[in-house]
Motif scaffolding. Structure first.
Motif, PDB file in Angstrom:
ATOM      1  N   GLN A   2       0.824  -1.193   0.000  1.00  0.00           N
ATOM      2  CA  GLN A   2       0.000   0.000   0.000  1.00  0.00           C
ATOM      3  C   GLN A   2       0.870   1.260   0.000  1.00  0.00           C
ATOM      4  OE1 GLN A   2      -2.452  -0.692   3.582  1.00  0.00           O
ATOM      5  NE2 GLN A   2      -4.216  -0.712   2.201  1.00  0.00           N
ATOM      6  N   LYS A   3       0.299   2.330  -0.528  1.00  0.00           N
ATOM      7  CA  LYS A   3       0.930   3.641  -0.409  1.00  0.00           C
ATOM      8  C   LYS A   3       0.285   4.347   0.776  1.00  0.00           C
ATOM      9  CE  LYS A   3       0.112   4.930  -4.658  1.00  0.00           C
ATOM     10  NZ  LYS A   3       0.100   5.791  -5.879  1.00  0.00           N
ATOM     11  N   ILE A   4       1.081   4.601   1.811  1.00  0.00           N
ATOM     12  CA  ILE A   4       0.565   5.133   3.073  1.00  0.00           C
ATOM     13  C   ILE A   4       1.273   6.443   3.400  1.00  0.00           C
ATOM     14  CG2 ILE A   4       0.324   4.709   5.554  1.00  0.00           C
ATOM     15  CD1 ILE A   4       0.157   1.737   4.941  1.00  0.00           C
ATOM     16  N   LEU A   5       0.487   7.441   3.725  1.00  0.00           N
ATOM     17  CA  LEU A   5       1.017   8.732   4.163  1.00  0.00           C
ATOM     18  C   LEU A   5       0.768   8.869   5.651  1.00  0.00           C
ATOM     19  CD1 LEU A   5       2.183  11.586   3.326  1.00  0.00           C
ATOM     20  CD2 LEU A   5      -0.199  12.348   3.360  1.00  0.00           C
ATOM     21  N   VAL A   6       1.797   9.241   6.394  1.00  0.00           N
ATOM     22  CA  VAL A   6       1.662   9.521   7.828  1.00  0.00           C
ATOM     23  C   VAL A   6       1.879  11.015   8.034  1.00  0.00           C
ATOM     24  CG1 VAL A   6       2.526   9.049  10.148  1.00  0.00           C
ATOM     25  CG2 VAL A   6       2.474   7.213   8.440  1.00  0.00           C
ATOM     26  N   ILE A   7       0.866  11.679   8.587  1.00  0.00           N
ATOM     27  CA  ILE A   7       0.993  13.097   8.919  1.00  0.00           C
ATOM     28  C   ILE A   7       1.529  13.180  10.341  1.00  0.00           C
ATOM     29  CG2 ILE A   7      -0.173  15.314   9.121  1.00  0.00           C
ATOM     30  CD1 ILE A   7      -2.351  14.265   7.286  1.00  0.00           C
ATOM     31  N   GLY A   8       2.697  13.761  10.513  1.00  0.00           N
ATOM     32  CA  GLY A   8       3.374  13.739  11.804  1.00  0.00           C
ATOM     33  C   GLY A   8       4.345  12.574  11.820  1.00  0.00           C
ATOM     34  N   VAL A  28       5.834   4.106   2.330  1.00  0.00           N
ATOM     35  CA  VAL A  28       5.383   5.056   3.338  1.00  0.00           C
ATOM     36  C   VAL A  28       6.070   6.404   3.143  1.00  0.00           C
ATOM     37  CG1 VAL A  28       7.068   4.174   5.014  1.00  0.00           C
ATOM     38  CG2 VAL A  28       5.119   5.500   5.815  1.00  0.00           C
ATOM     39  N   THR A  29       5.268   7.441   3.287  1.00  0.00           N
ATOM     40  CA  THR A  29       5.752   8.814   3.197  1.00  0.00           C
ATOM     41  C   THR A  29       5.308   9.554   4.449  1.00  0.00           C
ATOM     42  OG1 THR A  29       5.540   8.800   0.781  1.00  0.00           O
ATOM     43  CG2 THR A  29       5.689  10.959   1.854  1.00  0.00           C
ATOM     44  N   ALA A  40      15.416   5.867   7.354  1.00  0.00           N
ATOM     45  CA  ALA A  40      15.828   5.473   5.999  1.00  0.00           C
ATOM     46  C   ALA A  40      14.728   4.653   5.331  1.00  0.00           C
ATOM     47  CB  ALA A  40      17.123   4.666   6.069  1.00  0.00           C
ATOM     48  N   GLY A  41      14.571   4.868   4.038  1.00  0.00           N
ATOM     49  CA  GLY A  41      13.583   4.107   3.284  1.00  0.00           C
ATOM     50  C   GLY A  41      12.189   4.680   3.333  1.00  0.00           C
ATOM     51  N   VAL A  42      12.029   5.866   3.923  1.00  0.00           N
ATOM     52  CA  VAL A  42      10.725   6.506   4.063  1.00  0.00           C
ATOM     53  C   VAL A  42      10.749   7.836   3.319  1.00  0.00           C
ATOM     54  CG1 VAL A  42       9.089   7.544   5.698  1.00  0.00           C
ATOM     55  CG2 VAL A  42      10.251   5.392   6.265  1.00  0.00           C
ATOM     56  N   GLY A  43       9.731   8.105   2.500  1.00  0.00           N
ATOM     57  CA  GLY A  43       9.638   9.369   1.801  1.00  0.00           C
ATOM     58  C   GLY A  43       9.343  10.515   2.746  1.00  0.00           C
ATOM     59  N   HIS A  44       9.686  11.724   2.335  1.00  0.00           N
ATOM     60  CA  HIS A  44       9.525  12.880   3.232  1.00  0.00           C
ATOM     61  C   HIS A  44       9.034  14.082   2.439  1.00  0.00           C
ATOM     62  CE1 HIS A  44      11.450  15.791   6.381  1.00  0.00           C
ATOM     63  NE2 HIS A  44      10.160  15.614   6.591  1.00  0.00           N
ATOM     64  N   LEU A  45       7.918  14.645   2.899  1.00  0.00           N
ATOM     65  CA  LEU A  45       7.387  15.886   2.346  1.00  0.00           C
ATOM     66  C   LEU A  45       7.362  16.921   3.455  1.00  0.00           C
ATOM     67  CD1 LEU A  45       4.324  14.456   0.378  1.00  0.00           C
ATOM     68  CD2 LEU A  45       6.603  14.977  -0.526  1.00  0.00           C
ATOM     69  N   VAL A  66      -3.933   4.965   2.033  1.00  0.00           N
ATOM     70  CA  VAL A  66      -4.315   5.292   3.399  1.00  0.00           C
ATOM     71  C   VAL A  66      -3.540   6.513   3.869  1.00  0.00           C
ATOM     72  CG1 VAL A  66      -4.576   4.428   5.770  1.00  0.00           C
ATOM     73  CG2 VAL A  66      -4.578   2.813   3.864  1.00  0.00           C
ATOM     74  N   VAL A  67      -4.226   7.388   4.586  1.00  0.00           N
ATOM     75  CA  VAL A  67      -3.567   8.465   5.323  1.00  0.00           C
ATOM     76  C   VAL A  67      -3.769   8.185   6.806  1.00  0.00           C
ATOM     77  CG1 VAL A  67      -3.583  10.933   5.892  1.00  0.00           C
ATOM     78  CG2 VAL A  67      -3.890  10.188   3.522  1.00  0.00           C
ATOM     79  N   VAL A  68      -2.670   8.206   7.567  1.00  0.00           N
ATOM     80  CA  VAL A  68      -2.749   8.079   9.028  1.00  0.00           C
ATOM     81  C   VAL A  68      -2.352   9.420   9.617  1.00  0.00           C
ATOM     82  CG1 VAL A  68      -1.969   6.841  11.078  1.00  0.00           C
ATOM     83  CG2 VAL A  68      -2.141   5.628   8.889  1.00  0.00           C
ATOM     84  N   ASP A  69      -3.303  10.069  10.247  1.00  0.00           N
ATOM     85  CA  ASP A  69      -3.108  11.429  10.758  1.00  0.00           C
ATOM     86  C   ASP A  69      -2.792  11.367  12.249  1.00  0.00           C
ATOM     87  OD1 ASP A  69      -3.176  14.093  11.404  1.00  0.00           O
ATOM     88  OD2 ASP A  69      -5.008  14.526  10.286  1.00  0.00           O
ATOM     89  N   GLN A  70      -1.531  11.596  12.592  1.00  0.00           N
ATOM     90  CA  GLN A  70      -1.075  11.512  13.972  1.00  0.00           C
ATOM     91  C   GLN A  70      -1.224  12.818  14.744  1.00  0.00           C
ATOM     92  OE1 GLN A  70      -0.830   8.325  14.903  1.00  0.00           O
ATOM     93  NE2 GLN A  70       1.267   8.437  15.628  1.00  0.00           N
ATOM     94  N   VAL A  71      -1.443  13.927  14.046  1.00  0.00           N
ATOM     95  CA  VAL A  71      -1.334  15.227  14.719  1.00  0.00           C
ATOM     96  C   VAL A  71      -2.501  16.157  14.378  1.00  0.00           C
ATOM     97  CG1 VAL A  71       1.163  15.191  15.081  1.00  0.00           C
ATOM     98  CG2 VAL A  71       0.257  15.968  12.881  1.00  0.00           C
TER      99      VAL A  71
END
Length: 302
Positions: A2-8, A28-29, A40-45, A66-71
């Motif tokens: 999966q392509k997963i974005l984590v906010i925070g 994961v980004t 390492a191995g994680v995208g960053h915006l 999926v977006v996982v919003d931590q903040v």
């Protein structure tokens, strides 16, 4: 995959979550304001989540499973995310908190008495609004912000949405920036009395690795709506202190405070435990507080 974005995801169990997702083979980004780089191995915006135009620019044409919003702490942040990620994600998981059930800012105890509270006890869309900033203390303002943020996502759904209402998170030693478990470890180790209510109510806890595992699991499921996240075995502050004392080989000392007076972080004079039955029925296997707490105490010891 999966392509997963984590906010925070830049501290405490958010860092553990990002590592879990990466190691499971997902793309994961992380998006944050640039205060810290992901592993390492994680995208960053780099973007400020409250800057809608800036967030859109940072995302470009990217879309996610999926977006996982931590903040997400305020309805403004939720509204920006709802607009920006509409059409960009197939699922949105928001890390919420058990504080949304706080009876101090709701019209009476959510479940009554000492019964652990279940998800249906609170409908954020219909919950009465508490006074605005200035009328609430920091803890109650935090609870109200989370309730209103949940309501924004639920009122006009733009994507399948889950709010994970997490219990008090413990463990991780110095990673735990809250210092709440350290509060007890330091006082009991030094023989300093712990301030408690005369008849404290039980509350719920979860290990920092367990909540990361649950968020990772929730990202890959299809259910929606609120979900309580708590290890089995709620305990009151004296039971917590006795467990800390047993691990340290010291007998806890207590000082009883008056009704409604400030006490130690996990001493409550009202119902404050959650029912984790929905998550368990959906297939998540919780651990027991009594099993992981001694190790968490050892990590927090000087």
């Amino acid at each position: 995959m999966q392509k997963i974005l984590v906010i925070g995801g830049s501290r405490y169990f958010g860092k553990t979550l990002v590592t879990r997702v990466r190691d499971a083979g997902h793309a994961v980004t992380v998006v944050n304001r640039g205060s810290s780089a992901p592993p390492a191995g994680v995208g960053h915006l780099v973007a400020d989540r409250e800057d809608e135009d800036g967030l859109r620019a940072a995302l470009g044409r990217r879309a996610f499973d999926v977006v996982v919003d931590q903040v997400c702490y305020t309805p403004r942040q939720a509204a920006v995310a709802r607009r920006v990620f509409a059409g960009r994600t197939g699922r949105y998981v928001m890390t919420s908190t058990m504080e949304v059930y706080d009876p101090a800012t709701l019209p009476g105890p959510p479940a009554g008495g000492r019964v652990p509270v279940a998800e249906e006890a609170l409908d954020p869309v219909r919950a009465p609004l508490a006074p605005r900033a200035g009328g609430l203390g920091p803890a109650h303002a935090y609870a109200e912000g989370k309730r209103r943020a949940e309501a924004v996502f639920l009122r006009e759904p733009a994507f399948p949405y889950v709010s994970v209402r997490t219990a008090h998170v413990l463990g991780g030693g110095r990673q735990d920036f809250t210092g709440r478990l350290a509060h007890y470890v330091e006082r009991i180790a030094a023989g300093v009395p712990v301030d408690v209510h005369e008849a404290p109510y039980a509350t719920s806890f979860i290990h920092h690795e367990e909540i990361a595992d649950l968020l990772h699991w929730a990202a890959g499921q299809s259910f929606t709506g609120p979900l309580n996240a708590a290890s089995h075995g709620a305990m009151d502050v004296t039971a917590l202190c006795e467990a800390v004392g047993a691990r340290l080989g010291r007998r806890p000392r207590y000082r009883v405070v008056g009704e409604s007076a400030a006490a130690s972080p996990f001493s409550f004079d009202r119902a404050y435990a959650m029912d984790n039955g929905r998550a368990a029925a959906l297939g998540f296997g919780f651990g027991r507080v009594a099993d992981w707490l001694p190790g968490a105490v050892a990590e927090a010891a000087p």
